[in-house]
Design a protein around this motif. Structure first.
Motif, PDB file in Angstrom:
ATOM      1  N   GLU A 266      12.650 -61.691   4.608  1.00  5.39           N
ATOM      2  CA  GLU A 266      12.151 -62.332   5.824  1.00  5.39           C
ATOM      3  C   GLU A 266      12.186 -61.362   6.998  1.00  5.39           C
ATOM      4  O   GLU A 266      11.261 -61.318   7.804  1.00  5.39           O
ATOM      5  CB  GLU A 266      12.978 -63.577   6.155  1.00  5.39           C
ATOM      6  CG  GLU A 266      12.683 -64.750   5.265  1.00  5.39           C
ATOM      7  CD  GLU A 266      13.590 -65.924   5.539  1.00  5.39           C
ATOM      8  OE1 GLU A 266      14.507 -65.808   6.400  1.00  5.39           O
ATOM      9  OE2 GLU A 266      13.408 -66.962   4.885  1.00  5.39           O
ATOM     10  N   LYS A 267      13.231 -60.575   7.095  1.00  2.00           N
ATOM     11  CA  LYS A 267      13.356 -59.601   8.174  1.00  2.00           C
ATOM     12  C   LYS A 267      12.231 -58.568   8.088  1.00  2.00           C
ATOM     13  O   LYS A 267      11.630 -58.207   9.099  1.00  2.00           O
ATOM     14  CB  LYS A 267      14.713 -58.911   8.091  1.00  2.00           C
ATOM     15  CG  LYS A 267      14.952 -57.854   9.122  1.00  2.00           C
ATOM     16  CD  LYS A 267      16.320 -57.253   8.919  1.00  2.00           C
ATOM     17  CE  LYS A 267      16.404 -55.908   9.576  1.00  2.00           C
ATOM     18  NZ  LYS A 267      17.642 -55.226   9.237  1.00  2.00           N
ATOM     19  N   ASN A 268      11.928 -58.110   6.896  1.00  2.00           N
ATOM     20  CA  ASN A 268      10.874 -57.112   6.735  1.00  2.00           C
ATOM     21  C   ASN A 268       9.494 -57.706   6.970  1.00  2.00           C
ATOM     22  O   ASN A 268       8.591 -57.014   7.423  1.00  2.00           O
ATOM     23  CB  ASN A 268      10.951 -56.461   5.355  1.00  2.00           C
ATOM     24  CG  ASN A 268      12.071 -55.446   5.309  1.00  2.00           C
ATOM     25  OD1 ASN A 268      12.420 -54.852   6.318  1.00  2.00           O
ATOM     26  ND2 ASN A 268      12.644 -55.260   4.137  1.00  2.00           N
TER      27      ASN A 268
ATOM     28  N   VAL B  76       8.822 -60.009   9.171  1.00  3.59           N
ATOM     29  CA  VAL B  76       8.708 -60.113  10.620  1.00  3.59           C
ATOM     30  C   VAL B  76       8.305 -58.755  11.207  1.00  3.59           C
ATOM     31  O   VAL B  76       7.517 -58.675  12.145  1.00  3.59           O
ATOM     32  CB  VAL B  76      10.031 -60.608  11.247  1.00  3.59           C
ATOM     33  CG1 VAL B  76      10.018 -60.465  12.750  1.00  3.59           C
ATOM     34  CG2 VAL B  76      10.275 -62.041  10.845  1.00  3.59           C
ATOM     35  N   LEU B  77       8.830 -57.690  10.653  1.00  2.00           N
ATOM     36  CA  LEU B  77       8.527 -56.358  11.144  1.00  2.00           C
ATOM     37  C   LEU B  77       7.176 -55.839  10.640  1.00  2.00           C
ATOM     38  O   LEU B  77       6.779 -54.740  10.968  1.00  2.00           O
ATOM     39  CB  LEU B  77       9.627 -55.384  10.740  1.00  2.00           C
ATOM     40  CG  LEU B  77      11.007 -55.691  11.337  1.00  2.00           C
ATOM     41  CD1 LEU B  77      12.042 -54.740  10.758  1.00  2.00           C
ATOM     42  CD2 LEU B  77      10.961 -55.585  12.843  1.00  2.00           C
TER      43      LEU B  77
ATOM     44  N   VAL C  82      17.003 -63.128   3.166  1.00  2.00           N
ATOM     45  CA  VAL C  82      17.125 -62.671   4.553  1.00  2.00           C
ATOM     46  C   VAL C  82      16.472 -61.307   4.720  1.00  2.00           C
ATOM     47  O   VAL C  82      15.756 -61.063   5.690  1.00  2.00           O
ATOM     48  CB  VAL C  82      18.611 -62.642   4.982  1.00  2.00           C
ATOM     49  CG1 VAL C  82      18.796 -61.886   6.279  1.00  2.00           C
ATOM     50  CG2 VAL C  82      19.141 -64.056   5.114  1.00  2.00           C
ATOM     51  N   HIS C  83      16.694 -60.421   3.763  1.00  2.00           N
ATOM     52  CA  HIS C  83      16.118 -59.077   3.869  1.00  2.00           C
ATOM     53  C   HIS C  83      14.595 -59.119   3.820  1.00  2.00           C
ATOM     54  O   HIS C  83      13.914 -58.442   4.606  1.00  2.00           O
ATOM     55  CB  HIS C  83      16.659 -58.176   2.762  1.00  2.00           C
ATOM     56  CG  HIS C  83      16.199 -56.767   2.880  1.00  2.00           C
ATOM     57  ND1 HIS C  83      16.688 -55.921   3.842  1.00  2.00           N
ATOM     58  CD2 HIS C  83      15.277 -56.062   2.187  1.00  2.00           C
ATOM     59  CE1 HIS C  83      16.099 -54.744   3.728  1.00  2.00           C
ATOM     60  NE2 HIS C  83      15.235 -54.808   2.720  1.00  2.00           N
TER      61      HIS C  83
END
Length: 136
Positions: A127-129, A131-132, A124-125
């Motif tokens: 994937e979140k990064n 996206v950013l 999750v971490h």
């Protein structure tokens, strides 16, 4: 070096790490009780997280052996019961397959559930990064 020798050395390393994790579990309980056991579990879990983060299978395999040693150390806490005779008396009335199944389920928490949670956290971490726009 031959591959079989490297595999043998790796297995020996994992067994030694497993044993020392079991010993550290007992020492932590003797000196600090449940508080130190929680801290020790946190440290072991962070080692597993680091292995996943850096995508190093040697670290995650070692951490898995550590978590297995921790789980078996928790089961060994039954030896520290103050009245072993009551435990033996209680044990006669419970079928062996239930006790064995409960012990395996307890071990599964540490070598199955916690590593799966760690994989989910890292996934999750990352994937979140991504996206950013910060790809590691």
């Amino acid at each position: 070096m031959p591959k079989s020798l490297m595999t043998t050395l790796w297995v020996i390393w994992l067994v030694v790490i497993w044993f020392f994790a079991m010993v550290f579990h007992g020492v932590a309980f003797d000196f600090g009780g449940l508080k130190w056991l929680a801290i020790l579990l946190g440290i072991f879990w962070l080692i597993y997280l680091a292995g996943l983060w850096f995508e190093q299978s040697h670290i995650t395999d070692t951490a898995w052996a550590i978590l297995l040693g921790y789980a078996i150390g928790c089961i060994r806490l039954l030896d520290k019961l103050s009245n072993q005779q009551d435990y033996a008396h209680w044990r006669r009335f419970v079928p062996r397959f239930i006790v064995g199944g409960a012990a395996l389920l307890f071990v599964l928490i540490f070598v199955g559930v916690l590593p799966l949670m760690a994989q989910k956290v890292i996934k999750v971490h990352k994937e979140k990064n991504r996206v950013l726009g910060r790809d590691y």
